[in-house]
Design an enzyme around this catalytic site. Structure first.
Site, PDB file in Angstrom:
ATOM      1  N   TYR A  61      -2.249  -0.970  10.511  1.00 16.28           N
ATOM      2  CA  TYR A  61      -2.321  -1.416   9.106  1.00 16.28           C
ATOM      3  C   TYR A  61      -1.088  -0.968   8.326  1.00 16.28           C
ATOM      4  CZ  TYR A  61      -4.056  -1.251   4.223  1.00 16.28           C
ATOM      5  OH  TYR A  61      -4.204  -1.368   2.866  1.00 16.28           O
ATOM      6  N   SER A  63       0.846  -1.201   0.000  1.00 18.72           N
ATOM      7  CA  SER A  63       0.000   0.000   0.000  1.00 18.72           C
ATOM      8  C   SER A  63       0.875   1.242   0.000  1.00 18.72           C
ATOM      9  CB  SER A  63      -0.880   0.010   1.254  1.00 18.72           C
ATOM     10  OG  SER A  63      -1.519   1.253   1.388  1.00 18.72           O
TER      11      SER A  63
HETATM   12  P1  NAD Z   1     -11.690  -5.753  -0.592  1.00 18.71           P
HETATM   13  O1  NAD Z   1     -12.443  -5.617   0.682  1.00 18.71           O
HETATM   14  O2  NAD Z   1     -12.454  -5.866  -1.832  1.00 18.71           O
HETATM   15  O3  NAD Z   1     -10.714  -6.997  -0.533  1.00 18.71           O
HETATM   16  C1  NAD Z   1     -10.101  -7.447   0.643  1.00 18.71           C
HETATM   17  C2  NAD Z   1     -10.446  -8.919   0.764  1.00 18.71           C
HETATM   18  O4  NAD Z   1      -9.672  -9.467   1.838  1.00 18.71           O
HETATM   19  C3  NAD Z   1     -11.888  -9.191   1.125  1.00 18.71           C
HETATM   20  O5  NAD Z   1     -12.699  -9.294  -0.020  1.00 18.71           O
HETATM   21  C4  NAD Z   1     -11.789 -10.510   1.868  1.00 18.71           C
HETATM   22  O6  NAD Z   1     -12.128 -11.578   1.021  1.00 18.71           O
HETATM   23  C5  NAD Z   1     -10.321 -10.632   2.231  1.00 18.71           C
HETATM   24  N1  NAD Z   1     -10.188 -10.837   3.671  1.00 18.71           N
HETATM   25  C6  NAD Z   1     -10.137  -9.906   4.639  1.00 18.71           C
HETATM   26  N2  NAD Z   1     -10.052 -10.505   5.848  1.00 18.71           N
HETATM   27  C7  NAD Z   1     -10.035 -11.850   5.612  1.00 18.71           C
HETATM   28  C8  NAD Z   1      -9.978 -12.997   6.450  1.00 18.71           C
HETATM   29  N3  NAD Z   1      -9.858 -12.889   7.785  1.00 18.71           N
HETATM   30  N4  NAD Z   1     -10.023 -14.213   5.845  1.00 18.71           N
HETATM   31  C9  NAD Z   1     -10.130 -14.338   4.511  1.00 18.71           C
HETATM   32  N5  NAD Z   1     -10.167 -13.284   3.663  1.00 18.71           N
HETATM   33  C10 NAD Z   1     -10.129 -12.056   4.227  1.00 18.71           C
HETATM   34  O7  NAD Z   1     -10.701  -4.507  -0.628  1.00 18.71           O
HETATM   35  P2  NAD Z   1      -9.437  -4.163  -1.551  1.00 18.71           P
HETATM   36  O8  NAD Z   1      -9.230  -2.716  -1.361  1.00 18.71           O
HETATM   37  O9  NAD Z   1      -9.557  -4.740  -2.899  1.00 18.71           O
HETATM   38  O10 NAD Z   1      -8.241  -4.881  -0.770  1.00 18.71           O
HETATM   39  C11 NAD Z   1      -7.304  -5.735  -1.390  1.00 18.71           C
HETATM   40  C12 NAD Z   1      -5.901  -5.404  -0.899  1.00 18.71           C
HETATM   41  O11 NAD Z   1      -5.551  -4.106  -1.341  1.00 18.71           O
HETATM   42  C13 NAD Z   1      -5.732  -5.380   0.619  1.00 18.71           C
HETATM   43  O12 NAD Z   1      -4.528  -6.022   0.975  1.00 18.71           O
HETATM   44  C14 NAD Z   1      -5.645  -3.904   0.936  1.00 18.71           C
HETATM   45  O13 NAD Z   1      -4.897  -3.663   2.111  1.00 18.71           O
HETATM   46  C15 NAD Z   1      -4.927  -3.411  -0.298  1.00 18.71           C
HETATM   47  N6  NAD Z   1      -5.026  -1.965  -0.535  1.00 18.71           N
HETATM   48  C16 NAD Z   1      -6.227  -1.402  -0.817  1.00 18.71           C
HETATM   49  C17 NAD Z   1      -6.284  -0.047  -1.039  1.00 18.71           C
HETATM   50  C18 NAD Z   1      -7.583   0.654  -1.348  1.00 18.71           C
HETATM   51  O14 NAD Z   1      -7.607   1.888  -1.364  1.00 18.71           O
HETATM   52  N7  NAD Z   1      -8.660  -0.057  -1.606  1.00 18.71           N
HETATM   53  C19 NAD Z   1      -5.120   0.733  -0.970  1.00 18.71           C
HETATM   54  C20 NAD Z   1      -3.912   0.113  -0.684  1.00 18.71           C
HETATM   55  C21 NAD Z   1      -3.875  -1.242  -0.471  1.00 18.71           C
END
Ligand code: NAD
Ligand code: MG
Length: 298
Positions: free
Chosen positions: A203, A190
């Protein structure tokens, strides 16, 4: 009204400004306004991942969903892991993958549990007939309160550290029993690793650790011919946002980037396809590729 965006041009000119909205974690795609773009209408596959087999954690929604759909368009079979309460999102992904005549293995389970992690990998590899790409994408954050370090509870830490770090290590360890020369691992870091927000103190620390782990593991696995990289997203419109932040933060979400808007999950997909491609990224390992709308990741 919920809509799927129509074109890349639409994406490039979008000014952000999502309606205020909140969900409970883990959040669902169909409850978002607007529904994010995962490349459903825009991604054109060119066979760049033909015949590869990929496990994508958190593949039901957001960035993981875009990776699953685009990998399938590029010719890969996929397995996605997700929380049991995300079954409907996962089934939507499976439908998109199967439209490409590709396999989508559905693996519900809570990856804060070590045995679940190890089983998830083994079942994925068995049902896909092997494993070529591991995308460690699942993650959790919590930013709904004004928080300083003193407000972070042990429960918060367990959820964030187990989901983002313990599971990533358990899953990677297990995947190494299946990955061979030419395979690759892509971790999801991130912008928070480089530019931490006080409200995401726990985080952000996990994401800095993921960058460090990526570089270190690339060193260890290089001699085995396995590449290890990370993608570091900036603000991306996914269920994680309305599910873990205050609803009134959504209208300005992403405005503080040089491009002035949040990204869509589809805008991350090219980075993952590139890093997964044994041809295009054959000499790329230990890299952290930022997709941040212009903010630095190193
Ligand atoms: P999202 O909520 O769509 O995806 C995250 C997924 O993590 C969930 O769908 C879920 O299936 C899984 N998850 C969470 N806890 C879990 C558990 N205990 N067991 C099994 N699965 C679990 O959101 P996203 O933004 O697509 O996130 C994906 C990645 O991107 C993450 O690692 C997040 O930290 C990272 N990220 C997101 C952003 C943003 O702005 N959306 C920015 C930087 C990094
Ligand atoms: Mg989800």
């Amino acid at each position: 009204m919920n809509t799927i965006n129509d074109s890349a041009e639409d994406l490039a000119t979008r000014g952000g400004g999502f309606p205020a909205q909140e969900q409970q974690p883990p959040g669902h795609t169909t409850d978002m306004t607007p529904i994010p773009d995962h490349g459903e209408k825009t991604w054109i596959g060119r066979g760049r991942l033909e015949g590869l087999r990929a496990l994508i954690t958190g593949g039901d929604s957001g960035i993981g969903r875009a990776v699953a759909i685009t990998f399938a368009r590029e010719g890969a079979d996929v397995a996605i892991s997700y929380l049991p309460e995300e079954q409907s999102d996962a089934e939507d992904v499976a439908a998109w993958v199967e439209r490409e005549r590709r396999t989508c293995i559905l693996l519900p389970g809570d990856i804060r549990d070590e045995q679940t992690c190890r089983n998830t990998v083994d079942v994925a590899a068995r049902q896909l007939g092997g494993l070529d790409v591991l995308v460690n994408n699942a993650g959790h954050q919590w930013a709904r309160r004004e928080r300083g370090l003193e407000d972070v509870t042990t429960e918060d830490m367990d959820q964030v550290f187990k989901t983002n770090l313990y599971a990533l290590i358990w899953i990677t360890q297990q995947a190494l029993k299946h990955l061979d020369k030419g395979a690759s691992i892509i971790n999801v870091s991130s912008i928070q690793a480089r530019e931490p927000s006080a409200a995401l103190i726990d985080y952000a620390a996990t994401k800095a650790a993921i960058n460090n782990f990526t570089v270190n593991l690339a060193e260890e696995l290089g001699p085995r011919g396995i590449r290890v990289n990370a993608v570091a997203p900036g603000p991306i419109w996914t269920p994680l946002q309305p599910a873990t932040k205050n609803g009134e933060d959504m209208p300005s979400f992403g405005e503080n980037t040089p491009l002035g808007r949040a990204g869509q999950p589809s805008e991350l997909a090219g980075a993952f396809v590139f890093l997964a491609s044994p041809l295009e990224a054959s000499y790329v390992s230990g890299a952290v590729l930022g997709v941040t709308g212009g903010r630095p990741v190193f």
